[in-house]
Enzyme design. Structure first.
Site: not given
Length: 353
Positions: A161, A86, A50, A41, A37
């Site tokens: 998921y 992702d 973004r 972020r 990551r």
């Protein structure tokens, strides 16, 4: 099939890089370090890039995905870029109704609960993966001698998921399906293995020099369930890329009891989360496996003297293994001061033992 002659692993750009050397159990010129990551972020330039753009749209715009992948390499001097994407991107590209809801995570329009639901799933085609290939090509053209790591979600995490329809704390849905409807489970895991494998292959063929399979939720499983109902499908996903010859890494969280089985799916290195010291991980793996990890992300906000001592301990413990790539024992928390990450990279590169 093998990689094209102008692939970074073939034309001399990355084959001797510290990262690839370490993954292959060699002696790198400096101790390699990258962060899960790291692409985004915590970086202000990521938030700016973004702004106003949804997560999945960011991943599917090749120019933006490339820019975000490159940002931490420019800023921190890390030894690898990790492709910005992702684990549900293969679902989206196949035509599954999925979105990433801010503050929640991946949410499916229709959860997969039966064998009929699995049979109705669309298949991911190679043509649909063209935005991924283009993003990788753009990234690799800028990275030069720094390798790009491709990644995909392991089938269990992807399936979890899909069954829950959203993030879950205990993954009761997939664990129930695994035992209560083994036919549906096998079909869903085979679908997820195919999607993740194709996704990873597209990245490596287009220029990624290594691949990592992330099994974020495998820690919810006992060893026997993992071996019987999960590991064969992780191996199946990796079967899509074995012929390409790029080093492969397997990482999961909460998987201290599964490390041997995770290695046995057929990888070159195993990622270790922050819960298990690297010298103990090395012992459990018989002293024969390259390790990646495992700085505790919680310490990134601690005073520097505390963090420095911890990083040195991690490097010392990793030296017991046949090879060691320094990383976090999970991802970069969004509130992390980017300057701390840069300082860690400088520290790791300065250590010679």
């Amino acid at each position: 099939m093998t990689l094209s002659p102008d692939h970074p692993l073939k034309d001399g750009r990355t084959a001797q890089s510290p990262l690839i050397t370490a993954y292959r159990g060699g002696r790198p010129s400096r101790k390699p370090v990258w962060f899960m990551r790291q692409a985004g972020r915590s970086l202000p330039e990521y938030r700016e890039a973004r702004e106003g753009i949804g997560m999945l749209d960011s991943c599917l715009r090749p120019d933006l995905a490339a820019e975000i992948t490159l940002q931490p390499v420019r800023r921190h001097d890390v030894d690898a870029g990790i492709f910005f994407s992702d684990i549900v991107i293969p679902l989206k590209l196949a035509g599954v109704d999925v979105d990433i809801v801010p503050g929640v995570g991946p949410v499916l329009g229709t959860p997969v609960r039966s064998e009929a639901d699995v049979a109705a799933l669309p298949r991911l085609t190679d043509v649909a993966l063209e935005p991924i290939r283009e993003a990788v090509r753009l990234t690799v053209a800028e990275l030069g001698q720094t390798p790009l790591i491709g990644f995909a979600g392991a089938p269990f995490t992807v399936a979890a998921y899909m069954v829950e329809g959203k993030p879950s704390r205990d993954h009761l849905g997939p664990r129930t399906m695994m035992h209560g409807d083994p036919g549906a489970w096998a079909a869903l895991m085979a679908w997820a293995a195919d999607a993740s494998g194709r996704f990873l292959r597209a990245q490596i063929e287009a220029g990624a020099s290594a691949g990592q399979l992330f099994d974020s939720w495998a820690g919810s499983l006992g060893l026997e369930d993992y071996r019987r109902h999960v590991a064969p499908y992780s191996s199946q996903a990796l079967d899509h890329v074995r012929d390409l010859g790029a080093p492969l890494v397997h990482f999961g969280t909460g998987t201290s009891e599964l490390l041997g089985a995770m290695y046995e799916v057929g990888v070159d290195a195993v990622g270790v989360d922050y819960r298990l010291p690297l010298h103990e991980a090395n012992r459990r793996l018989g002293g024969r496996v390259v390790l990646q990890g495992n700085i505790d992300p919680a310490l990134l906000a601690a005073p520097w003297n505390v963090l420095e001592a911890h990083v040195r301990d991690v490097v010392r413990a990793g030296a017991s293994a046949p090879g060691h790539v320094v990383n976090l024992g999970h991802g970069v928390p969004p509130e992390t001061d980017p300057d701390v990450l840069t300082r860690i990279v400088e520290l790791v590169h300065s250590i010679t033992y």
